[in-house]
Design a protein around this motif. Structure first.
Motif, short mmCIF file in Angstrom:
data_model
loop_
_atom_site.label_atom_id
_atom_site.label_comp_id
_atom_site.label_asym_id
_atom_site.label_seq_id
_atom_site.Cartn_x
_atom_site.Cartn_y
_atom_site.Cartn_z
N TYR A 82 -8.82 11.42 1.61
CA TYR A 82 -8.75 10.47 2.73
C TYR A 82 -8.73 11.22 4.06
CZ TYR A 82 -7.49 6.53 5.68
OH TYR A 82 -7.50 5.57 6.66
N GLN A 86 -11.66 10.84 6.88
CA GLN A 86 -11.40 10.34 8.24
C GLN A 86 -11.95 11.28 9.31
OE1 GLN A 86 -10.36 7.07 8.66
NE2 GLN A 86 -10.75 7.29 6.48
N THR A 144 -0.81 -8.65 -2.61
CA THR A 144 -2.14 -8.28 -2.09
C THR A 144 -2.38 -6.78 -2.02
OG1 THR A 144 -1.94 -10.20 -0.64
CG2 THR A 144 -3.76 -8.70 -0.18
N CYS A 145 -1.48 -6.05 -1.39
CA CYS A 145 -1.76 -4.66 -1.00
C CYS A 145 -1.72 -3.70 -2.18
CB CYS A 145 -0.78 -4.21 0.07
SG CYS A 145 -0.44 -5.47 1.31
N CYS A 148 -4.90 -2.01 -4.22
CA CYS A 148 -5.62 -0.79 -3.83
C CYS A 148 -4.66 0.35 -3.49
CB CYS A 148 -6.53 -1.06 -2.64
SG CYS A 148 -7.83 -2.25 -3.02
N HIS A 149 -3.59 0.06 -2.76
CA HIS A 149 -2.72 1.16 -2.29
C HIS A 149 -1.67 1.56 -3.32
CE1 HIS A 149 -4.45 1.22 1.75
NE2 HIS A 149 -4.44 -0.10 1.72
N TYR A 159 -8.05 5.45 -1.88
CA TYR A 159 -7.29 4.64 -0.94
C TYR A 159 -6.18 5.46 -0.30
CZ TYR A 159 -9.78 1.00 -3.37
OH TYR A 159 -10.79 0.24 -3.89
N PRO A 160 -5.94 5.24 0.99
CA PRO A 160 -4.92 6.06 1.65
C PRO A 160 -3.50 5.73 1.21
CG PRO A 160 -5.75 4.35 3.14
CD PRO A 160 -6.62 4.31 1.91
N ARG A 184 -12.37 0.77 14.63
CA ARG A 184 -12.19 0.96 13.17
C ARG A 184 -13.11 0.02 12.41
NH1 ARG A 184 -6.81 3.32 10.44
NH2 ARG A 184 -8.34 3.95 8.93
N SER A 187 -14.48 -1.50 7.92
CA SER A 187 -13.39 -1.24 6.99
C SER A 187 -13.20 -2.42 6.05
CB SER A 187 -12.09 -0.99 7.77
OG SER A 187 -11.04 -0.83 6.85
N PRO A 188 -13.00 -2.13 4.76
CA PRO A 188 -12.73 -3.23 3.81
C PRO A 188 -11.46 -4.00 4.18
CG PRO A 188 -12.41 -1.07 2.77
CD PRO A 188 -13.02 -0.82 4.10
N MET A 189 -10.60 -3.37 4.97
CA MET A 189 -9.34 -4.01 5.36
C MET A 189 -9.56 -5.29 6.18
SD MET A 189 -6.69 -2.70 4.16
CE MET A 189 -5.56 -3.57 5.24
N VAL A 192 -9.69 -8.09 3.84
CA VAL A 192 -8.44 -8.22 3.08
C VAL A 192 -7.38 -9.00 3.86
CG1 VAL A 192 -6.49 -6.92 2.12
CG2 VAL A 192 -8.81 -6.10 1.73
N ILE A 208 6.30 -1.64 4.60
CA ILE A 208 5.62 -0.38 4.27
C ILE A 208 6.29 0.83 4.92
CG2 ILE A 208 3.44 0.90 4.49
CD1 ILE A 208 2.02 -1.87 4.52
C1 HEC Z 1 -9.54 -3.93 -1.64
C2 HEC Z 1 -8.68 -2.78 -1.45
C3 HEC Z 1 -7.58 -2.88 -0.40
C4 HEC Z 1 -6.56 -3.79 -0.34
C5 HEC Z 1 -6.29 -4.99 -1.24
C6 HEC Z 1 -5.73 -3.39 0.78
N1 HEC Z 1 -6.24 -2.25 1.36
FE1 HEC Z 1 -5.50 -1.29 3.01
N2 HEC Z 1 -7.05 0.00 2.96
C7 HEC Z 1 -8.08 0.00 2.04
C8 HEC Z 1 -9.04 1.04 2.37
C9 HEC Z 1 -10.32 1.37 1.63
C10 HEC Z 1 -8.54 1.68 3.54
C11 HEC Z 1 -9.21 2.81 4.36
C12 HEC Z 1 -9.97 2.03 5.39
C13 HEC Z 1 -10.73 2.74 6.42
O1 HEC Z 1 -11.00 3.93 6.28
O2 HEC Z 1 -11.07 2.05 7.39
C14 HEC Z 1 -7.30 0.99 3.88
C15 HEC Z 1 -6.51 1.32 4.97
C16 HEC Z 1 -5.31 0.74 5.26
C17 HEC Z 1 -4.45 1.15 6.37
C18 HEC Z 1 -4.72 2.31 7.33
C19 HEC Z 1 -4.21 3.59 6.73
C20 HEC Z 1 -4.46 4.81 7.57
O3 HEC Z 1 -3.70 5.78 7.42
O4 HEC Z 1 -5.39 4.85 8.37
C21 HEC Z 1 -3.35 0.35 6.34
C22 HEC Z 1 -2.16 0.39 7.29
C23 HEC Z 1 -3.53 -0.59 5.25
N3 HEC Z 1 -4.73 -0.31 4.60
C24 HEC Z 1 -2.63 -1.59 4.91
C25 HEC Z 1 -2.86 -2.53 3.92
C26 HEC Z 1 -2.02 -3.70 3.71
C27 HEC Z 1 -0.78 -4.02 4.51
C28 HEC Z 1 -2.58 -4.41 2.68
C29 HEC Z 1 -2.11 -5.73 2.11
C30 HEC Z 1 -1.98 -6.83 3.05
C31 HEC Z 1 -3.76 -3.68 2.24
N4 HEC Z 1 -3.91 -2.56 3.02
C32 HEC Z 1 -4.59 -4.06 1.20
C33 HEC Z 1 -8.20 -0.84 0.95
C34 HEC Z 1 -7.37 -1.92 0.67
#
Ligand code: HEC
Ligand code: HEC
Length: 212
Positions: A82, A86, A144-145, A148-149, A159-160, A184, A187-189, A192, A208
């Motif tokens: 990751y 980045q 939800t989160c 992936c995380h 995933y980060p 940004r 982003s798949p975010m 989400v 978190i």
């Molecule tokens: C489908 C998979 C998926 C789900 C579900 C998901 N994430 Fe993510 N998340 C990612 C990916 C892939 C990245 C890296 C995105 C990028 O590089 O823009 C990310 C990045 C992030 C980051 C930024 C991290 C960084 O250090 O830059 C945060 C904060 C985050 N997610 C929070 C959440 C939260 C809160 C939820 C639940 C509400 C969630 N994510 C659900 C895939 C997911």
């Protein structure tokens, strides 16, 4: 016996990288990084290089990768893939930040690999959070989160890690995703969290930041 073999391999790899690294592609570099991670002797040498090259990062991200300010992310214990990815995003404009975009362009491929491995192998230390985690935040995270995380927020190669990141960084980042901020993009975010409110995002951020 195994030791001797590893040393030979390091010698071989450094000869190889000296001649073949000039314009290695992102995929080549990621493959190279994976290789280094499976070789403890080489990993140690590369981490030492990363500490040297990473000096100009310490004033913001901390010598040990634990951020000095609440709006700056920890790099310690983040997944190496990751971190490396980045740098590419800052360098190619997918992600924008005044300082990071400039810095990323100045690092060579080898430096990006070494610095990513250095910070990934530092230990993140829990922050003193002034805001208690909310039950609502946990509910959102666990529904939800985690997909992936991961249940503990530690992420994986794809995933980060988000557990223990500073609150202000988390809030700002989630807001950027919510607003589809061009800094940004792609982003798949964005998809989400489309249906989460600002209050939901604040609650999940406080959950978190308190995760170990
Ligand atoms: C489908 C998979 C998926 C789900 C579900 C998901 N994430 Fe993510 N998340 C990612 C990916 C892939 C990245 C890296 C995105 C990028 O590089 O823009 C990310 C990045 C992030 C980051 C930024 C991290 C960084 O250090 O830059 C945060 C904060 C985050 N997610 C929070 C959440 C939260 C809160 C939820 C639940 C509400 C969630 N994510 C659900 C895939 C997911
Ligand atoms: C002047 C302060 C400053 C310096 C110096 C700095 N950074 Fe950053 N860095 C930041 C900020 C602020 C962000 C968050 C940007 C954002 O939200 O997109 C960041 C984000 C990052 C990220 C993304 C982490 C994540 O979880 O999303 C990486 C990787 C990173 N920096 C690596 C480095 C490296 C390597 C160096 C040294 C070569 C460095 N930074 C130097 C301030 C700095």
């Amino acid at each position: 016996m195994i030791m001797k073999h590893n040393i030979l391999l390091v010698v071989f790899l450094s000869l190889f990288s000296a001649t073949a690294s000039a314009d290695a592609s992102v995929d080549d570099l990621l493959r190279k990084m994976k290789g280094i991670q499976t070789n403890p002797v080489e990993l140690k040498a590369v981490i030492a290089q990363g500490e040297e090259r990473g000096r100009l990062c310490f004033s913001c991200h901390g010598r040990d990768g634990n951020s000095k300010r609440d709006y700056i992310p920890n790099l310690a214990s983040q997944n190496a893939e990751y971190l490396f990815t980045q740098f590419e995003h800052f360098a190619d404009g997918t992600r924008k930040d005044y300082v990071m975009s400039k810095l990323a362009k100045q690092l060579t491929g080898e430096e990006r690999v070494a610095i990513a491995l250095y910070f990934a192998n530092r230990q993140v230390t829990p922050r003193e959070s002034k805001v208690a985690a909310s039950a609502d935040g946990k509910r959102i995270y666990d529904s939800t989160c985690f997909v992936c995380h991961g249940a503990s927020g530690h992420g994986n190669d794809q995933y980060p890690r988000i557990a223990g990141q500073p609150l202000e960084f988390l809030s700002n980042t989630l807001k950027s995703f919510k607003n589809n901020d061009p800094d940004r993009k792609n982003s798949p975010m964005v998809a989400v969290i489309k249906n989460l409110s600002e209050t939901d995002l604040q609650n999940v951020a406080t959950y978190i930041t308190n995760m170990p």
